[in-house]
Design a protein around this motif. Structure first.
Motif, PDB file in Angstrom:
ATOM      1  N   ARG A  83       0.831  -1.208   0.000  1.00  0.00           N
ATOM      2  CA  ARG A  83       0.000   0.000   0.000  1.00  0.00           C
ATOM      3  C   ARG A  83       0.868   1.261   0.000  1.00  0.00           C
ATOM      4  NH1 ARG A  83      -5.577  -0.149  -0.833  1.00  0.00           N
ATOM      5  NH2 ARG A  83      -5.869   1.513   0.659  1.00  0.00           N
ATOM      6  N   GLN A  84       1.932   1.249  -0.778  1.00  0.00           N
ATOM      7  CA  GLN A  84       2.728   2.454  -0.931  1.00  0.00           C
ATOM      8  C   GLN A  84       3.346   2.498  -2.326  1.00  0.00           C
ATOM      9  OE1 GLN A  84       5.746   2.571   2.083  1.00  0.00           O
ATOM     10  NE2 GLN A  84       6.867   0.830   1.297  1.00  0.00           N
ATOM     11  N   PHE A  85       3.595   3.719  -2.795  1.00  0.00           N
ATOM     12  CA  PHE A  85       4.117   3.917  -4.138  1.00  0.00           C
ATOM     13  C   PHE A  85       4.759   5.302  -4.194  1.00  0.00           C
ATOM     14  CE2 PHE A  85      -0.214   5.406  -3.928  1.00  0.00           C
ATOM     15  CZ  PHE A  85      -0.152   6.660  -4.519  1.00  0.00           C
ATOM     16  N   ALA A  86       5.535   5.558  -5.238  1.00  0.00           N
ATOM     17  CA  ALA A  86       6.146   6.878  -5.439  1.00  0.00           C
ATOM     18  C   ALA A  86       5.248   7.682  -6.369  1.00  0.00           C
ATOM     19  CB  ALA A  86       7.545   6.738  -6.028  1.00  0.00           C
ATOM     20  N   GLY A  87       4.718   8.793  -5.851  1.00  0.00           N
ATOM     21  CA  GLY A  87       3.822   9.608  -6.657  1.00  0.00           C
ATOM     22  C   GLY A  87       3.594  10.966  -6.035  1.00  0.00           C
ATOM     23  N   ILE A  88       2.429  11.567  -6.340  1.00  0.00           N
ATOM     24  CA  ILE A  88       2.144  12.924  -5.865  1.00  0.00           C
ATOM     25  C   ILE A  88       1.063  12.951  -4.793  1.00  0.00           C
ATOM     26  CG2 ILE A  88       2.885  13.929  -8.049  1.00  0.00           C
ATOM     27  CD1 ILE A  88      -0.102  14.305  -8.751  1.00  0.00           C
ATOM     28  N   GLY A  89       0.325  11.847  -4.606  1.00  0.00           N
ATOM     29  CA  GLY A  89      -0.615  11.766  -3.496  1.00  0.00           C
ATOM     30  C   GLY A  89      -2.000  12.329  -3.769  1.00  0.00           C
ATOM     31  N   VAL A  90      -2.648  11.858  -4.839  1.00  0.00           N
ATOM     32  CA  VAL A  90      -4.039  12.253  -5.104  1.00  0.00           C
ATOM     33  C   VAL A  90      -4.863  11.019  -5.430  1.00  0.00           C
ATOM     34  CG1 VAL A  90      -3.589  14.608  -5.924  1.00  0.00           C
ATOM     35  CG2 VAL A  90      -3.531  12.708  -7.554  1.00  0.00           C
ATOM     36  N   GLU A  91      -6.143  11.073  -5.078  1.00  0.00           N
ATOM     37  CA  GLU A  91      -7.115  10.086  -5.539  1.00  0.00           C
ATOM     38  C   GLU A  91      -7.923  10.743  -6.648  1.00  0.00           C
ATOM     39  OE1 GLU A  91      -9.405   8.771  -2.220  1.00  0.00           O
ATOM     40  OE2 GLU A  91      -7.669   7.999  -1.128  1.00  0.00           O
ATOM     41  N   VAL A 103      -9.745  15.271  -9.088  1.00  0.00           N
ATOM     42  CA  VAL A 103      -9.239  14.891  -7.778  1.00  0.00           C
ATOM     43  C   VAL A 103     -10.413  14.757  -6.813  1.00  0.00           C
ATOM     44  CG1 VAL A 103      -7.781  15.586  -5.829  1.00  0.00           C
ATOM     45  CG2 VAL A 103      -7.040  16.058  -8.174  1.00  0.00           C
ATOM     46  N   THR A 104     -10.590  13.564  -6.246  1.00  0.00           N
ATOM     47  CA  THR A 104     -11.645  13.385  -5.238  1.00  0.00           C
ATOM     48  C   THR A 104     -11.121  13.648  -3.843  1.00  0.00           C
ATOM     49  OG1 THR A 104     -11.185  11.006  -5.147  1.00  0.00           O
ATOM     50  CG2 THR A 104     -12.951  11.743  -6.634  1.00  0.00           C
ATOM     51  N   SER A 105      -9.804  13.479  -3.665  1.00  0.00           N
ATOM     52  CA  SER A 105      -9.184  13.838  -2.389  1.00  0.00           C
ATOM     53  C   SER A 105      -7.672  13.848  -2.545  1.00  0.00           C
ATOM     54  CB  SER A 105      -9.567  12.852  -1.279  1.00  0.00           C
ATOM     55  OG  SER A 105      -8.898  13.185  -0.073  1.00  0.00           O
ATOM     56  N   PRO A 106      -7.009  14.946  -2.134  1.00  0.00           N
ATOM     57  CA  PRO A 106      -5.553  14.894  -2.012  1.00  0.00           C
ATOM     58  C   PRO A 106      -5.211  14.263  -0.664  1.00  0.00           C
ATOM     59  CG  PRO A 106      -6.323  17.072  -1.422  1.00  0.00           C
ATOM     60  CD  PRO A 106      -7.546  16.265  -1.773  1.00  0.00           C
ATOM     61  N   LEU A 107      -4.147  13.498  -0.604  1.00  0.00           N
ATOM     62  CA  LEU A 107      -3.757  12.886   0.654  1.00  0.00           C
ATOM     63  C   LEU A 107      -3.053  13.932   1.512  1.00  0.00           C
ATOM     64  CD1 LEU A 107      -2.440   9.455  -0.654  1.00  0.00           C
ATOM     65  CD2 LEU A 107      -4.734  10.075   0.106  1.00  0.00           C
ATOM     66  N   PRO A 108      -3.504  14.140   2.747  1.00  0.00           N
ATOM     67  CA  PRO A 108      -2.915  15.170   3.602  1.00  0.00           C
ATOM     68  C   PRO A 108      -1.396  15.031   3.712  1.00  0.00           C
ATOM     69  CG  PRO A 108      -4.902  14.295   4.619  1.00  0.00           C
ATOM     70  CD  PRO A 108      -4.599  13.426   3.429  1.00  0.00           C
ATOM     71  N   GLY A 109      -0.699  16.150   3.532  1.00  0.00           N
ATOM     72  CA  GLY A 109       0.753  16.160   3.634  1.00  0.00           C
ATOM     73  C   GLY A 109       1.474  15.747   2.377  1.00  0.00           C
ATOM     74  N   SER A 110       0.750  15.332   1.345  1.00  0.00           N
ATOM     75  CA  SER A 110       1.380  14.863   0.115  1.00  0.00           C
ATOM     76  C   SER A 110       1.882  16.049  -0.714  1.00  0.00           C
ATOM     77  CB  SER A 110       0.370  14.057  -0.707  1.00  0.00           C
ATOM     78  OG  SER A 110      -0.678  14.905  -1.165  1.00  0.00           O
TER      79      SER A 110
END
Length: 456
Positions: A83-91, A103-110
């Motif tokens: 459950r981890q990958f290298a990216g920018i942190g968006v759903e 974007v349905t949600s950016p991951l906090p702190g990403s």
């Protein structure tokens, strides 16, 4: 996505391959056939491609959970497990009308969140390449890459026509397997049910069982209890499973003693018996587990264990019945890995979780809801419930309303008909039970109010 509970087992195939093919006449035939294809086929073909095809053909003769992953697929498999990958942190999801990727949600702190990207923003292009009409998998590949590398995005903020360009530095993104009842404005989860009610109830969805799932649950429960939560709904619906270890560790948080799960190998021989450590941190927390026809594997282990120990009430409908263990066998850097079924799971009541081929509803398999707690949601009702859940997970309420209306227009229906009327009946049953149980406890201190163990 892999639904198996896996552990890594390495073999030195590259060193031993030639010896292996000399082991029997049948294996000699495989080696001979590959040589003949290379010699006679009208086009050039690489030996590695033929070996990969042979391996895929071998596992195709086994059960449906066995699979061959070539080396390109191994990286994605590891991302699914860890459950981890290298990216920018968006759903992201595709807009139901425009098909733009939103974007349905950016991951906090990403990186995306820190750059000001918010729910509802449209990602127009990546490195100058338009995303219009592109599927989610391809778009995700463009945004991912090696940690520390940069990626250039064109973004249209929600509610505007302006296009802005942002350059983000990719980093390792860890996606939690613990989901809540609804999103906060910053994209984080709220894990306490929002209905103005007493008692205060926690609600946690387990998306899958990754290495840190049990540890994260322990930390989250500590936080919820400090906020006055008195009972918990653990939602395992649509959970395909994952790793065995975190499932065992999760049961150990709630069960004080006894067997958690047993694995049996070829011929029914017992391979492993997992016992409670005796250090349960939440042995008395009122608990309901939600399950449905897509609850599988590691999720079924948790539901079965807590039901057999009388530790939780099971609400919903019968689970999937995927009670087999898969191991990953490394074939070296050239050929990837094999996923092979090596054992079955047996619940504490000594009953097999796995559904045999062709088994009907009268045969014991999977996990059944406790008596009086079966709430079936199937067909169109299930589609509406899942749609409502997906819309609720969008961190921008205005965007969710727009999408619900768009889905209604596409189906020539009323927006209220797109989701299940009356909300979630399985969750409502769980809340009803916990509310009654906690009320009775307050009236009769010292009584558990939990049902006796169900040997299902």
């Amino acid at each position: 996505m892999t639904t198996a509970n896996m552990k890594i087992s390495s073999i030195l195939l590259l060193v031993c391959l030639c010896c292996y093919f000399r082991a029997s006449p049948e294996e000699q035939i495989v080696k001979f056939a590959i040589g003949q294809i290379r010699l006679r086929y009208v086009h050039d073909v690489k030996t590695g491609e033929l070996v990969g095809g042979a391996l895929a053909g071998c596992v195709a003769k086994l059960d449906r959970y066995c699979q061959y992953y070539d080396r390109e697929a191994v990286a994605q498999l590891n991302e699914e497990i860890d459950r981890q990958f290298a990216g920018i942190g968006v759903e992201i999801q595709a807009d139901p009308e425009t098909k733009e990727l939103v974007v349905t949600s950016p991951l906090p702190g990403s990186p995306a969140y820190q750059a000001g990207i918010r729910a509802g923003d449209c990602i127009v292009a990546v490195e100058g390449r338009s995303l219009q009409g592109m599927n989610l998998e391809e778009a995700s590949r463009l945004m991912r890459g090696k940690p520390g590398t940069t990626v250039r995005l064109q973004v249209r903020p929600f509610g505007t026509d302006e296009i802005r360009e942002v350059v983000l530095t990719r980093q390792m993104i860890k996606v939690s397997t613990l989901l809540g009842d609804r999103r906060r404005p910053d994209g984080s989860w709220e894990y306490i049910l929002e209905e103005p009610q007493q008692p205060k109830l926690g609600y946690i969805r387990i998306a899958s069982f990754a290495p840190d799932t049990a540890q994260e649950l322990d930390t989250l429960l500590g936080s919820l209890l400090s906020q006055g939560v008195e009972g918990l709904v653990l939602d395992l619906r649509n959970d395909p499973g994952g790793l065995l270890g975190p499932a065992v560790a999760m049961c150990d948080l709630f069960v004080s003693s006894g067997t958690i799960v047993t694995t049996r190998g070829r011929g029914g021989r017992i391979r492993s018996v997992f016992q409670a450590s005796g250090r349960a941190k939440y042995p008395d927390l009122p608990l309901v587990i939600l399950v449905n026809q897509e609850t599988a594997s590691a999720a079924e282990i948790v539901a079965a264990c807590l039901q057999d120990h009388g530790r939780a009430v099971i609400v919903g409908q019968r689970t999937y019945g995927k009670g087999t263990v898969q191991e990953l066998v490394s074939l070296g850097s050239r050929y990837g890995v094999l996923k092979v079924t090596t054992a079955t799971y047996w619940r504490p009541s000594n009953r097999d979780i796995n559904r045999p081929p062709g088994a009907g509803e009268d045969v014991p398999w999977g996990v059944q809801p406790d008596p009086g707690f079966e709430v079936k949601v199937e067909g169109e009702a299930l589609a509406r419930l899942n749609r409502a859940r997906a819309l609720r997970d969008v961190a921008n309420p205005e965007l969710a309303v727009r999408w619900q209306a768009a889905l209604a227009r596409a189906s020539e229906g009323n927006p209220e008909e797109i989701i299940l009327p009356g909300g979630d009946p399985q969750l409502a049953k769980a809340v009803e039970y916990l509310t009654k149980l906690l009320s009775e406890r307050k009236g009769h201190p010292g009584t558990s109010g939990m049902p006796t163990a169900q040997k299902n």
